[in-house]
Design a protein around this motif. Sequence first.
Motif, PDB file in Angstrom:
ATOM      1  N   ILE A 135     186.951  91.030  43.420  1.00 54.40           N
ATOM      2  CA  ILE A 135     187.772  92.230  43.291  1.00 54.40           C
ATOM      3  C   ILE A 135     187.339  93.106  42.112  1.00 54.40           C
ATOM      4  CG2 ILE A 135     189.540  91.002  41.968  1.00 54.40           C
ATOM      5  CD1 ILE A 135     190.010  94.016  44.389  1.00 54.40           C
ATOM      6  N   ASP A 136     186.996  92.504  40.986  1.00 49.35           N
ATOM      7  CA  ASP A 136     186.584  93.307  39.826  1.00 49.35           C
ATOM      8  C   ASP A 136     185.255  94.011  40.100  1.00 49.35           C
ATOM      9  OD1 ASP A 136     188.824  92.580  38.351  1.00 49.35           O
ATOM     10  OD2 ASP A 136     187.842  90.802  37.524  1.00 49.35           O
ATOM     11  N   ALA A 137     184.326  93.280  40.687  1.00 45.79           N
ATOM     12  CA  ALA A 137     183.015  93.857  40.987  1.00 45.79           C
ATOM     13  C   ALA A 137     183.130  94.959  42.039  1.00 45.79           C
ATOM     14  CB  ALA A 137     182.055  92.771  41.465  1.00 45.79           C
ATOM     15  N   VAL A 138     183.950  94.717  43.041  1.00 44.57           N
ATOM     16  CA  VAL A 138     184.113  95.700  44.111  1.00 44.57           C
ATOM     17  C   VAL A 138     184.806  96.955  43.584  1.00 44.57           C
ATOM     18  CG1 VAL A 138     185.243  96.174  46.323  1.00 44.57           C
ATOM     19  CG2 VAL A 138     184.094  93.986  45.949  1.00 44.57           C
ATOM     20  N   THR A 139     185.784  96.772  42.706  1.00 43.82           N
ATOM     21  CA  THR A 139     186.471  97.927  42.113  1.00 43.82           C
ATOM     22  C   THR A 139     185.480  98.802  41.349  1.00 43.82           C
ATOM     23  OG1 THR A 139     188.561  96.700  41.918  1.00 43.82           O
ATOM     24  CG2 THR A 139     188.286  98.638  40.513  1.00 43.82           C
ATOM     25  N   GLU A 140     184.607  98.163  40.562  1.00 46.80           N
ATOM     26  CA  GLU A 140     183.602  98.918  39.815  1.00 46.80           C
ATOM     27  C   GLU A 140     182.589  99.565  40.755  1.00 46.80           C
ATOM     28  OE1 GLU A 140     181.730 100.825  36.900  1.00 46.80           O
ATOM     29  OE2 GLU A 140     183.656  99.766  36.768  1.00 46.80           O
ATOM     30  N   GLU A 141     182.246  98.865  41.828  1.00 42.12           N
ATOM     31  CA  GLU A 141     181.311  99.403  42.824  1.00 42.12           C
ATOM     32  C   GLU A 141     181.854 100.689  43.452  1.00 42.12           C
ATOM     33  OE1 GLU A 141     179.455  97.933  47.148  1.00 42.12           O
ATOM     34  OE2 GLU A 141     180.432  96.497  45.801  1.00 42.12           O
ATOM     35  N   THR A 168     182.562 100.357  54.838  1.00 47.22           N
ATOM     36  CA  THR A 168     183.364 101.582  54.900  1.00 47.22           C
ATOM     37  C   THR A 168     183.218 102.248  56.276  1.00 47.22           C
ATOM     38  OG1 THR A 168     181.545 102.696  53.730  1.00 47.22           O
ATOM     39  CG2 THR A 168     183.509 102.129  52.442  1.00 47.22           C
ATOM     40  N   SER A 169     182.854 101.470  57.277  1.00 51.08           N
ATOM     41  CA  SER A 169     182.806 101.922  58.679  1.00 51.08           C
ATOM     42  C   SER A 169     181.771 103.014  58.924  1.00 51.08           C
ATOM     43  CB  SER A 169     184.197 102.415  59.137  1.00 51.08           C
ATOM     44  OG  SER A 169     185.167 101.429  58.942  1.00 51.08           O
ATOM     45  N   LYS A 170     180.663 102.966  58.204  1.00 53.23           N
ATOM     46  CA  LYS A 170     179.635 103.995  58.371  1.00 53.23           C
ATOM     47  C   LYS A 170     179.010 103.945  59.758  1.00 53.23           C
ATOM     48  CE  LYS A 170     177.207 102.628  54.806  1.00 53.23           C
ATOM     49  NZ  LYS A 170     178.080 101.503  54.409  1.00 53.23           N
ATOM     50  N   THR A 171     178.623 102.756  60.191  1.00 54.08           N
ATOM     51  CA  THR A 171     177.928 102.636  61.487  1.00 54.08           C
ATOM     52  C   THR A 171     178.795 103.071  62.666  1.00 54.08           C
ATOM     53  OG1 THR A 171     176.432 100.909  60.707  1.00 54.08           O
ATOM     54  CG2 THR A 171     176.793 101.047  63.082  1.00 54.08           C
ATOM     55  N   ASP A 217     189.892 101.547  49.635  1.00 51.72           N
ATOM     56  CA  ASP A 217     190.636 100.795  48.632  1.00 51.72           C
ATOM     57  C   ASP A 217     189.919  99.467  48.358  1.00 51.72           C
ATOM     58  OD1 ASP A 217     193.146 100.128  47.069  1.00 51.72           O
ATOM     59  OD2 ASP A 217     193.091  98.491  48.513  1.00 51.72           O
ATOM     60  N   PRO A 218     189.617  99.150  47.084  1.00 52.77           N
ATOM     61  CA  PRO A 218     188.881  97.916  46.768  1.00 52.77           C
ATOM     62  C   PRO A 218     189.522  96.642  47.316  1.00 52.77           C
ATOM     63  CG  PRO A 218     188.940  99.356  44.868  1.00 52.77           C
ATOM     64  CD  PRO A 218     189.858  99.973  45.898  1.00 52.77           C
TER      65      PRO A 218
END
Length: 275
Positions: A226-232, A154-157, A199-200
């Motif tokens: 995609i399912d795991a990332v959406t839940e994450e 998510t571009s934190k760094t 967006d996942p």
Amino acid sequence: MNAEHHLHLVSDSTGETVNSVARACVAQFEGIEPQEHVWTLVRTRGHVEKIVDNIRREPGPVIYTMVDEDLRRLLEKNCHAMGVPCVAVLDPVIHALGLHYERTSAGRPGKQHTLDNEYFDRIEAMNFALAHDDGQMYEDLSAADVALVGVSRTSKTPTCVYLAQRGIRAANVPYVPGVPLPDALFRLERTLIIGLTKDPARLVDIRRSRLRVMNDQEEAGKYADIDAVTEEVKEARRLYARHHWPVIDVTRRSIEETAAAILTLYQRHRAKAAE
């Protein structure tokens, strides 16, 4: 880049300002990607004459930031003779500020890069961002002005590094499913905590690209599912909501746009704290 289009960027300092202005303006013209000729630390007649010779060989608009009047006139005179535009990008702003503040410009090249307290604050902020990247050094997290929490990619760094250039001490704390966030994060009082989300589907694309670069497809697991990332992402959003942290969706934002939104939130946070 188009060899038929040339753009000359001339500066008596590092060229950062004229480069940023030029690219922001050129971006407004679709299909135009001029070949940039960047000239920095231009402070002598000989250097200007060399630039003029190059402009004569490869004519194109000239955008410059120079404070020395003799060098400015030399450049402008030659550009006028060649029939190419020559624009001093800072003049309107300096003129307007001078009228408002009733002051005269200092006329010193590179004055914005003076080694003053603000400069050293930025260096200190940069060191802080690097030392507190990706969840490092939680023991002094309270020294952060801003703490960014977000799932991987998510571009934190880069956002923390950009904020450091503005003198903001930013730490980033990764949200990893099943891994508790540090207790120090929840004890912060002065620090502004912001949750980043994305967006996942876009996250999956970026993560898969990263895995390909690392040649690590076998270890992908839930990281790019995609399912795991959406839940994450949902879990992270629920965490932000529970703690009433402001959230920024970085899906369609550049690093600069995300940083601008963070700076706005930070200014409000400081104003509220001062009440």
